[in-house]
Structures are given as structure tokens and as C-alpha cells.
Design an enzyme around this catalytic site. Structure first.
Site, short mmCIF file in Angstrom:
data_model
loop_
_atom_site.label_atom_id
_atom_site.label_comp_id
_atom_site.label_asym_id
_atom_site.label_seq_id
_atom_site.Cartn_x
_atom_site.Cartn_y
_atom_site.Cartn_z
N CYS A 275 -16.16 17.39 9.47
CA CYS A 275 -16.92 18.63 9.24
C CYS A 275 -18.25 18.65 9.96
O CYS A 275 -18.47 19.47 10.85
CB CYS A 275 -17.16 18.81 7.75
SG CYS A 275 -15.65 19.15 6.87
N1 LIG Z 1 -11.68 16.62 5.04
C1 LIG Z 1 -12.79 17.14 4.58
O1 LIG Z 1 -13.64 16.46 4.03
C2 LIG Z 1 -13.05 18.64 4.69
C3 LIG Z 1 -14.06 19.19 3.91
C4 LIG Z 1 -14.30 20.56 3.98
C5 LIG Z 1 -13.56 21.33 4.85
N2 LIG Z 1 -12.59 20.78 5.63
C6 LIG Z 1 -11.84 21.66 6.51
O2 LIG Z 1 -10.55 21.88 5.95
C7 LIG Z 1 -9.58 22.00 6.99
C8 LIG Z 1 -8.47 20.99 6.78
O3 LIG Z 1 -9.02 19.70 6.88
P1 LIG Z 1 -8.30 18.40 6.34
O4 LIG Z 1 -9.34 17.35 6.28
O5 LIG Z 1 -7.51 18.70 5.11
O6 LIG Z 1 -7.29 18.12 7.56
P2 LIG Z 1 -6.05 17.09 7.57
O7 LIG Z 1 -5.81 16.76 8.99
O8 LIG Z 1 -6.26 16.02 6.57
O9 LIG Z 1 -4.83 17.97 7.02
C9 LIG Z 1 -4.33 19.07 7.67
C10 LIG Z 1 -2.83 19.15 7.45
O10 LIG Z 1 -2.36 20.34 8.08
C11 LIG Z 1 -1.07 20.06 8.60
N3 LIG Z 1 -0.72 21.07 9.60
C12 LIG Z 1 -0.97 21.09 10.91
N4 LIG Z 1 -0.47 22.23 11.47
C13 LIG Z 1 0.09 22.92 10.44
C14 LIG Z 1 0.75 24.17 10.35
N5 LIG Z 1 0.93 24.93 11.43
N6 LIG Z 1 1.22 24.58 9.16
C15 LIG Z 1 1.04 23.83 8.06
N7 LIG Z 1 0.40 22.64 8.08
C16 LIG Z 1 -0.08 22.20 9.24
C17 LIG Z 1 -1.20 18.66 9.14
O11 LIG Z 1 0.07 18.05 9.30
C18 LIG Z 1 -2.05 17.99 8.06
O12 LIG Z 1 -1.25 17.41 7.05
C19 LIG Z 1 -10.33 21.83 8.30
O13 LIG Z 1 -10.70 23.09 8.78
C20 LIG Z 1 -11.58 21.08 7.88
O14 LIG Z 1 -12.65 21.33 8.75
C21 LIG Z 1 -12.31 19.44 5.55
#
Ligand SMILES: NC(=O)c1ccc[n+]([C@@H]2O[C@H](COP(=O)([O-])OP(=O)(O)OC[C@H]3O[C@@H](n4cnc5c(N)ncnc54)[C@H](O)[C@@H]3O)[C@@H](O)[C@H]2O)c1
Length: 440
Positions: A275
Site C-alpha cells: 500500500c
Molecule cells: N494487503 C494489505 O495490507 C492491503 C491493505 C489495504 C488495501 N489493500 C488493497 O487491497 C487490494 C488487494 O490486496 P491484497 O493484499 O488482498 O492482494 P493479494 O495479492 O493478497 O490478493 C489478491 C487476490 O486476487 C486474486 N485475483 C487476481 N486476479 C483476479 C481476478 N481477475 N478475479 C478474481 N481474483 C483475482 C489473486 O489470485 C489473489 O488471490 C489491493 O488493491 C491493495 O492495494 C491491501
């Protein structure tokens, strides 16, 4: 009853069928929170390993307990699949896919686009869609709205509902988790906010509605930009304090005694995680299309990006003071995760520090209790975490603390090491052998 009223009723009665697209650090905890609130949740993710794990009742995210998954799977409140066609049965869909940066530093929207395209195939009347992925202001309206609505002949705010609600998950945190961290919700129309809030209020304690999707998108970027800039400020303070011969940690602790008007941030070897180093760049990228240069973001990014280089130069100087060259020295890097007590290496500064140490000719090893191996895709190197950390501490010419994991015994490390460079003030309470330690 209108479409909106029917959907709100079904959401309130937990009869609405929920899908979460993307079951990562954000999507899985969200799926669990909805499932535990009584919704029937279907997780959809193209990663079949994750889906297999979930359907066997096991978790792969440290913050989500296997017992929670097991219970939800058994009771039928959580199912998982790689098959997007289940979306045709769904009433409410939350999108939690990654939003990384491209090599060029521009937003990589490919995951949002592919998830939207999949969902577009199964859109129907009476659906609510919430985007959770952090992104630039305008994404919900410019990217999702036309694909999901107009192209399917559906009118937003009447036939279906669309909102943005930024995820605020802080991996490893126990006091504030998905369920008790307030959620900001901004709909494309007022009706969209109303429906999406009715859904989320069924599982999350506080939902704060704003007047538009853009306000919600911008709120998330403010939160993360605020952190990035303040970290940039204390990182620069660390550099200035070193020149002045002042202990930056003492200065920050002293300033933090002020009970108002100050918030404590700490310096470190660089930004990490999915992030803080990335999200503000989504904003500065978007502002370029308005011919506006987001100067605070650019400056903080420059300072933060340079920190691994600064750490390596300080290690080099400290070794020099001890009559040693970095070239040929054995260096043990402690911690590869981007923050303590988690197993996430995304954007971790450890990679840059290790790469730079190697380029200077050091023989580098690393240890991380949570990360058995690491590999740098662009530079093409692989490393395995050392098996016997205390032996490696003893053997190293320099131990460089990059992640202040709680499980380390810093007293024993300082005692056993020849020299420690501490970029996190992890050794603050180790009084003995302080001559062996150099802090950032
Ligand atoms: N990890 C954090 O601490 C955090 C905190 C706040 C916000 N975010 C935001 O949340 C969002 C997700 O982050 P995350 O950390 O969960 O990512 P992540 O990589 O852990 O998980 C994302 C998931 O999405 C899946 N994916 C990819 N393409 C896809 C599709 N077309 N359809 C369905 N699933 C799909 C992937 O296989 C993966 O399992 C990002 O925008 C991130 O910036 C993350």
C-alpha cells in the site's frame, strides 16, 4: 417493491448471496467477516491453490485462523471456486484484486480490468458491486461503471448499484481488524451508497458514507499518502540527525511526549508492503493527466526509495570505522518481511538492501523466521533463509537488522555479533555491548 428495496431487504435478512473476487490479504478476511455475520459467501479466485486450501478448510493468511475457515466451510457459509460463472447467482459482489505498479511506475490496472470483464459477463438486475482495491480517483466511475452497467443495458442506481469502499486491513494487527475498522463507502449515486452501506452494515460495526465514489477513493489515498509523507519526513530527519550527531530515535521519542498535534512515525530502511509505497503513486499518476505535479508525493517517494542505499552506505562506513571493507565481508540481513511479525515480502526494502550489498561485493545471507526463501524477479537471484541464525550471527562481519521481528532475542544477537547495524531501533533496550551497535 423496487429493485433497491428488495435488495436491501435481502441484504438485511442475510438472504442475499455474496461473492468476493480475490481471496488475498484483503478478500479472505472480508469473506470470513461476512460469513461469520451469517451471509452465504462464495469466494472466487483464479489461484486454484488458494481455492483448494479453503475448500479443505484451511487458511493461508496468518491473520485468518484455520478454525474460522473450517467452521464456515462446514456450515456452508463459505465456499470457494475458480469458476466465475457462479457470479450469475450472486446478488452482491466485492472486488478485492491486486493493484500493483508496472515496471515503469504506472498503475497496473490489469487485475481490476480482468475481474470487471469476468463479472460483466454475469451482471444482472438487482446486483450490488463494491470495489475495495486501492486505486486512483475515478476508477469506479470510469472503468467499472460502463463495463458493468451500460454495456449490459442496466441503469446504475435503479437496476444495479455500484460503490467504492477502501480496504484498511493492517496485516498482523490484532486490535483493529476488518470487523471493527470503520469502512468508508462512496456510491456512484445516493441509492448506490444506501444499498452498499446496508450490505456492509450487516457485518461491519461502522460504515461511514460519503457523497461519491471519488471521495471514498480519495480518502484512501489521503490515508496512505499521509503515512508515506510522514515516513519520508522522519527518514530525512534520520539523515539530518546523523549529520548533526544527534540520536534520531531519542528526538522522536521526545517529540512523541507531546499529547496533541504530533503523531509518531519512525524511520527505517525503506517503505514496503502493498500500500504505502504504491498507492500515492496512483494519485500522482492520475494528477499528471490534469497537468499537476503532486510534489509532496514525489519528494517523499524519492527520500524513501533512497533509504536502502543510505542504509548500505552507513553499513559501509561503520565497517570502514572497524578497519573492514564491505567488499568480501560476510553480512547477515535479519528480516526480509516489510514489517515485523508477518510473512509478507511485497516491496520489502530487504530486497534492495541485499541487492546493493551484493553489488558492493559483500557475501550476503539472510534470516527470517517467517520467510524460508526469497527471490528477486528482476535481478534473478534466489536465497534461502539460514538455518542456524545464531551461528550466522557469530560468523558475520556485520548483522544488518531490516525487520524488527519480535521473536528475535536482540540481547543475544548483540552479544554474539561482531557488529550490528540496526535500521529499526530493535536493539533499543540492549544496554550491554552498545559499542557494537550502530543505529540508523
Ligand atoms: N494487503 C494489505 O495490507 C492491503 C491493505 C489495504 C488495501 N489493500 C488493497 O487491497 C487490494 C488487494 O490486496 P491484497 O493484499 O488482498 O492482494 P493479494 O495479492 O493478497 O490478493 C489478491 C487476490 O486476487 C486474486 N485475483 C487476481 N486476479 C483476479 C481476478 N481477475 N478475479 C478474481 N481474483 C483475482 C489473486 O489470485 C489473489 O488471490 C489491493 O488493491 C491493495 O492495494 C491491501
Amino acid at each position: 417493491m423496487t429493485t433497491k428495496e428488495t435488495l436491501i431487504r435481502n441484504l438485511k435478512e442475510k438472504k442475499a448471496r455474496i461473492a468476493i473476487l480475490g481471496l488475498g490479504y484483503v478478500g479472505l478476511p472480508l469473506a470470513v467477516v461476512f460469513g461469520e455475520a451469517g451471509f452465504h459467501v462464495t469466494g472466487v479466485d483464479p489461484d486454484s491453490r488458494k481455492i483448494d486450501c479453503l475448500n479443505k478448510g484451511t487458511s493461508y493468511i496468518p491473520d485468518v485462523k484455520t478454525e474460522s475457515i473450517e467452521k464456515l466451510v462446514k456450515s456452508g457459509h463459505l465456499t470457494a471456486t475458480t469458476d466465475f460463472s457462479v457470479l450469475k447467482e450472486m446478488d452482491a459482489v466485492s472486488i478485492c484484486v491486486p493493484t500493483p505498479l508496472r515496471q515503469t511506475g504506472d498503475p497496473d490496472m490489469s487485475f481490476i480490468i480482468s475481474a470487471t470483464e469476468e463479472l460483466a459477463k454475469y451482471m444482472h438486475k438487482g446486483m450490488v458491486v463494491v470495489l475495495e482495491s486501492t486505486t486512483y480517483p475515478g476508477t469506479t466511475r470510469e472503468v467499472l461503471l460502463p463495463k458493468l452497467g451500460a454495456e449490459n443495458g442496466l441503469t446504475v442506481g435503479e437496476d444495479w448499484f455500484l460503490a467504492f469502499s477502501p480496504e484498511r486491513v493492517d496485516p498482523g494487527r490484532e486490535d483493529f481488524t476488518t470487523i471493527n475498522t470503520p469502512k468508508v463507502m462512496g456510491g456512484i449515486t445516493e441509492a448506490c451508497s444506501e444499498v452498499a452501506s446496508a450490505w456492509y452494515e450487516g457485518a461491519i460495526k461502522i460504515v461511514h458514507s460519503v457523497s461519491s465514489a471519488e471521495a471514498a477513493e480519495m480518502a484512501k489515498l489521503l490515508e496512505n499518502t499521509f503515512r508515506m509523507i510522514n515516513i519520508g519526513l522522519v527518514n530525512e530527519l534520520a539523515i539530518m540527525c546523523e549529520r548533526l550527531g544527534v540520536d534520531v530515535w531519542e528526538v522522536i521519542d521526545a517529540a512523541a511526549t507531546k499529547p496533541f498535534g504530533f503523531m509518531k512515525f519512525t524511520p527505517g530502511p525503506g517503505l514496503g508492503g502493498h500500500c504505502i509505497p504504491i498507492d500515492p503513486l496512483y494519485l500522482s499518476w492520475k494528477m499528471k493527466s490534469f497537468h499537476y505535479n503532486a510534489r509532496f508525493i514525489e519528494l517523499a517517494s524519492e527520500i524513501n526509495t533512497n533509504m536502502p542505499r543510505y542504509v548500505v552506505s552507513r553499513v559501509m562506513e561503520a565497517l570502514n570505522d572497524r578497519g573492514k571493507a564491505l567488499k568480501g565481508s560476510r553480512v547477515l540481513v535479519l528480516g526480509a518481511a516489510y514489517k515485523p511479525d508477518i510473512d509478507d515480502v511485497r516491496e520489502s526494502p530487504a530486497f534492495d538492501v541485499i541487492g546493493l550489498l551484493q553489488k558492493k561485493g559483500a557475501q550476503v545471507e539472510y534470516h527470517d523466521p517467517y520467510i524460508p526463501r526469497i527471490h528477486h524477479e528482476t535481478d534473478g537471484w534466489h536465497m534461502e533463509s539460514v538455518k542456524d541464525v545464531m551461528k550466522s550471527v557469530r560468523d558475520a562481519d556485520a548483522v544488518v537488522i531490516i525487520t524488527n521481528h519480535k521473536v528475535y532475542d536482540y540481547k543475544a544477537i548483540v552479544e554474539a555479533a561482531k557488529f550490528v547495524f540496526d535500521s529499526r531501533n530493535a536493539t533499543r533496550s540492549v544496554a550491554k555491548n552498545s559499542d557494537k551497535v550502530v543505529r540508523l
